[in-house]
Design a protein around this motif. Structure first.
Motif, mmCIF file in Angstrom:
data_model
loop_
_atom_site.group_PDB
_atom_site.id
_atom_site.type_symbol
_atom_site.label_atom_id
_atom_site.label_comp_id
_atom_site.label_asym_id
_atom_site.label_seq_id
_atom_site.Cartn_x
_atom_site.Cartn_y
_atom_site.Cartn_z
ATOM 1 N N ARG A 20 -5.603 -6.461 9.082
ATOM 2 C CA ARG A 20 -4.216 -6.624 8.661
ATOM 3 C C ARG A 20 -4.035 -5.902 7.340
ATOM 4 N N MET A 21 -3.004 -5.072 7.264
ATOM 5 C CA MET A 21 -2.768 -4.285 6.062
ATOM 6 C C MET A 21 -2.332 -5.178 4.909
ATOM 7 N N ASP A 23 -0.357 -5.912 1.256
ATOM 8 C CA ASP A 23 1.049 -5.702 0.922
ATOM 9 C C ASP A 23 1.300 -4.289 0.399
ATOM 10 N N TYR A 24 0.456 -3.824 -0.529
ATOM 11 C CA TYR A 24 0.692 -2.491 -1.087
ATOM 12 C C TYR A 24 0.366 -1.393 -0.071
ATOM 13 N N GLU A 25 -0.499 -1.688 0.912
ATOM 14 C CA GLU A 25 -0.831 -0.689 1.919
ATOM 15 C C GLU A 25 0.321 -0.482 2.901
ATOM 16 N N THR A 26 1.165 -1.479 3.071
ATOM 17 C CA THR A 26 2.300 -1.332 3.985
ATOM 18 C C THR A 26 3.333 -0.350 3.464
ATOM 19 N N ARG A 27 3.246 -0.026 2.187
ATOM 20 C CA ARG A 27 4.208 0.924 1.606
ATOM 21 C C ARG A 27 3.723 2.366 1.682
ATOM 22 N N TYR A 28 2.566 2.607 2.298
ATOM 23 C CA TYR A 28 2.081 3.973 2.487
ATOM 24 C C TYR A 28 2.956 4.695 3.511
ATOM 25 N N THR A 30 3.411 7.336 6.742
ATOM 26 C CA THR A 30 2.697 7.278 8.021
ATOM 27 C C THR A 30 1.357 8.006 7.978
ATOM 28 N N ARG A 33 -1.277 6.122 6.222
ATOM 29 C CA ARG A 33 -1.805 5.012 7.014
ATOM 30 C C ARG A 33 -2.887 5.507 7.970
ATOM 31 N N SER A 107 -1.792 -3.879 17.022
ATOM 32 C CA SER A 107 -0.747 -4.889 17.243
ATOM 33 C C SER A 107 -1.255 -6.300 17.009
ATOM 34 N N SER A 111 -6.863 -11.241 10.359
ATOM 35 C CA SER A 111 -6.503 -11.522 8.975
ATOM 36 C C SER A 111 -7.674 -11.189 8.065
#
Length: 326
Positions: A20-21, A23-28, A30, A33, A107, A111
């Motif tokens: 699971r990514m 929080d800061y990794e979700t803002r990378y 595409t 990622r 998908s 965690s």
């Protein structure tokens, strides 16, 4: 790569490749990622990937993204250095069926609150190949035509591996002699890492670069600090590096490669094959010498003798021949 593993290895791989990514990794973006996923996979499956050539099947090529960046900083630079350890080949994804497992893992991530471990591994334990007796020569050239760098790697068996690169970014990032020398040294170190060399002797005629690498001199120039920081990351992956300062006269091969790259402007769509340098011990026409020469029975000084005695030129002599005879 999974096809080469046993059933237990596949189960472990599938479990390890679920994350699971943060929080800061979700803002990378595409492509970042994709890079993150690739680095995560190499950290989890390092003991498998060091033994095989890996085909990376993806819609985007994270390796090309990292290598084509004009200036890498922070996490991107560390990712690139980490990935150069493995033999990874990018393959364009042609079917959706081949990515079912990867899509399923993405998908349903596990965690995991840990960040990517991008520290360099303990090379004393995990080194794959160690070659002794390698030598690396580097040099840079700057002139009115441009900037070029040259590197020569010599194997323990005497094989020569030359590399010559033209620095085409000088219009966007002004270069100096010291920057060019740093670029040459980094190119040689990266080439050695690609060949899985872990012990090497480095030769160069730039006293500043060699002193700063060894920590004897401080890097005060702000333009050189990023180069020095990146070079330290590369050097840390070697078991043993020894440095020797050479006079320019003794570094002619690397100097010639750098000068060659600086003097020519290669079109972007052109392919330059590796340069082959041979040694020839006789002129190309030597085998035809006997057929071309006409033996008239006269001594070699006949024309000179007649000119001195009678002031007469040979009948077929040109203006250049007459000037040479005089």
């Amino acid at each position: 790569m999974l096809a080469q593993l046993d059933d237990l290895g596949k189960d472990r791989a599938i479990y390890y490749l679920s994350k699971r990514m943060l929080d800061y990794e979700t803002r990378y973006v595409t492509i970042e990622r994709y890079c993150l996923a690739l680095v995560w996979a190499t950290r989890r499956l390092r003991h498998y990937m060091t033994e095989y050539s890996v085909h990376l099947i993806s819609r985007l090529d994270p390796l090309r993204f990292l290598f084509d960046r004009p200036a890498l900083v922070g996490r991107l630079m560390r990712w690139l250095v980490l990935l150069t350890e493995f033999d990874i080949h990018y393959v364009t994804q042609k079917s959706i069926r081949g990515s079912i497992v990867a899509d399923h893992l993405a998908s349903l991530p596990v965690s995991d609150a840990r960040a990517i471990d991008d520290d360099f591994p303990d090379e004393d334990v995990a080194v794959v190949t160690s070659l002794l007796g390698w030598r690396m020569y580097f040099d840079g050239a700057a002139n009115h035509s441009g900037y070029g760098i040259g590197v020569l790697l010599i194997s323990p068996h005497g094989d020569h591996i030359p590399r010559s690169v033209r620095l085409a970014f000088s219009d966007r990032h002004p270069a100096t002699n010291n920057i060019v020398e740093y670029e040459a040294c980094i190119l040689g170190i990266e080439t050695a890492l690609e060949l899985r060399i872990r012990q090497m002797e480095v030769f160069g005629d730039s006293n500043l670069v060699l002193r700063q690498i060894q920590g004897e001199w401080k890097t005060r120039d702000a333009k050189l600090r990023p180069y020095h920081a990146y070079l330290e990351l590369l050097v840390a992956r070697f078991e043993d590096l020894r440095y020797t300062h050479l006079p320019r006269a003794q570094n002619q091969f690397a100097d010639a490669l750098a000068t060659l790259a600086s003097m020519i402007d290669i079109p972007a769509d052109a392919t330059v094959r590796p340069l082959l340098i041979e040694s020839r011990s006789a002129p190309a026409y030597c085998c035809l010498l006997d057929d071309m020469e006409i033996d008239d029975g006269l001594p070699w000084y006949h024309d000179i003798y007649h000119f001195l005695r009678l002031d007469i030129y040979p009948e077929a002599a040109t203006a250049k021949d007459r000037r040479a005879l005089r």
